[in-house]
Design a protein around this motif. Structure first.
Motif, short mmCIF file in Angstrom:
data_model
loop_
_atom_site.label_atom_id
_atom_site.label_comp_id
_atom_site.label_asym_id
_atom_site.label_seq_id
_atom_site.Cartn_x
_atom_site.Cartn_y
_atom_site.Cartn_z
N THR A 98 0.83 -1.21 0.00
CA THR A 98 0.00 0.00 0.00
C THR A 98 0.86 1.25 0.00
O THR A 98 0.61 2.20 -0.76
N ILE A 99 1.88 1.26 0.84
CA ILE A 99 2.80 2.42 0.88
C ILE A 99 3.55 2.55 -0.44
O ILE A 99 3.67 3.65 -1.00
N GLY B 294 1.22 3.69 -3.23
CA GLY B 294 0.78 5.05 -2.95
C GLY B 294 1.86 6.07 -3.24
O GLY B 294 1.59 7.11 -3.86
N TYR C 143 1.87 11.71 -0.87
CA TYR C 143 1.37 10.56 -0.11
C TYR C 143 1.39 10.84 1.38
O TYR C 143 0.41 10.57 2.09
N THR D 149 -1.44 12.95 2.65
CA THR D 149 -2.78 12.38 2.84
C THR D 149 -3.07 12.10 4.32
O THR D 149 -4.24 12.03 4.71
N GLN E 147 -4.09 3.22 9.58
CA GLN E 147 -3.23 2.36 8.79
C GLN E 147 -2.86 1.09 9.55
O GLN E 147 -2.83 -0.01 9.00
N ALA F 220 -4.95 4.14 -1.67
CA ALA F 220 -3.70 4.88 -1.76
C ALA F 220 -3.51 5.51 -3.13
O ALA F 220 -2.81 6.51 -3.28
#
Length: 232
Positions: free
Chosen positions: A121-122, A125, A134, A137, A153, A216
């Protein structure tokens, strides 16, 4: 001294690292999946065989699920999502083999799978938005929300672990208890239900991974669409 029910005894040691039975089972499942994929993709044909047809149908289904859930082209996410689904499915179904306990019934396996989703996900994103956007967010809609967004998260990752671990482990326990009390043939309907549960849990885990990664990417899509319209 009472040991924890979550504890696993090491099968052997690789240097200073203890290797438990769930780890070995996971390695075997990975090897079987790799060998099966290698055999099917070794001789691809325009007129597909039955095995190739099944795999093409599976890939097509995964692609459609990615498009529908993430609203993105599936090419760059297919390997991750497809591997997660097939690995979890095979691990869940390994409980049908005599004497085999599914690796997903052990929390360390589920932690590793959830951490893969967390890191993916990181990664996606940052790749879609850039590092600064990012990180920005986490301050949406206001900087006061930073702690809550960070906790979100972590809790999403924790929910993946608990959901998969709880459902698979409970299924193993129920089948084991009924088997010990009722004999060999009576638990067969429960084993069939365990097959369904294993497939559902693999699907849910994969869909949640797509949802988290898609979230993301979400903000970067309008900018990408404007860029494509400007180039046309």
């Amino acid at each position: 001294m009472i040991s924890s029910p979550l504890a696993t005894q090491p099968l052997f040691h690789f240097g200073p690292v203890p290797i438990s039975t769930p780890v070995v089972t996971t390695w075997v499942v990975m090897a079987v999946l790799w060998a099966g994929a290698a055999l099917v993709t070794r001789h691809l044909r325009l007129a597909p065989s039955k095995a190739q047809t099944v795999f093409e149908l599976l890939v097509g289904t995964i692609d459609e699920q990615i498009r529908g859930t993430m609203q993105a082209e599936p090419a760059q996410y297919r390997a991750l999502i497809g591997t997660l689904f097939l690995l979890i499915l095979a691990c869940n179904w390994s409980s049908l083999l005599p004497g085999v306990e599914p690796p997903t019934a052990h929390i360390e396996t589920d932690v590793a799978l959830a951490l893969i989703v967390f890191c993916a996900t990181i990664f996606y994103g940052v790749r879609a938005r850039g590092l600064r956007r990012y990180l920005g967010t986490f301050a949406e809609p206001t900087w006061i929300m930073i702690p809550l967004n960070l906790v979100e998260q972590l809790t999403r990752t924790f929910s993946l672990i608990v959901r998969l671990f709880g459902n698979v482990m409970s299924g193993v326990f129920i089948v084991g208890i009924v088997l010990s009390l009722a004999g060999l043939l009576v638990p067969i309907p429960l084993m069939a239900l365990d097959l369904l549960t294993g497939a559902v849990q693999a699907y849910i885990f994969s869909v949640l991974a797509m949802v988290f990664i898609g979230a993301a990417l979400d903000e970067s899509r309008p900018a990408q669409a404007d860029k494509e319209r400007g180039m046309s």
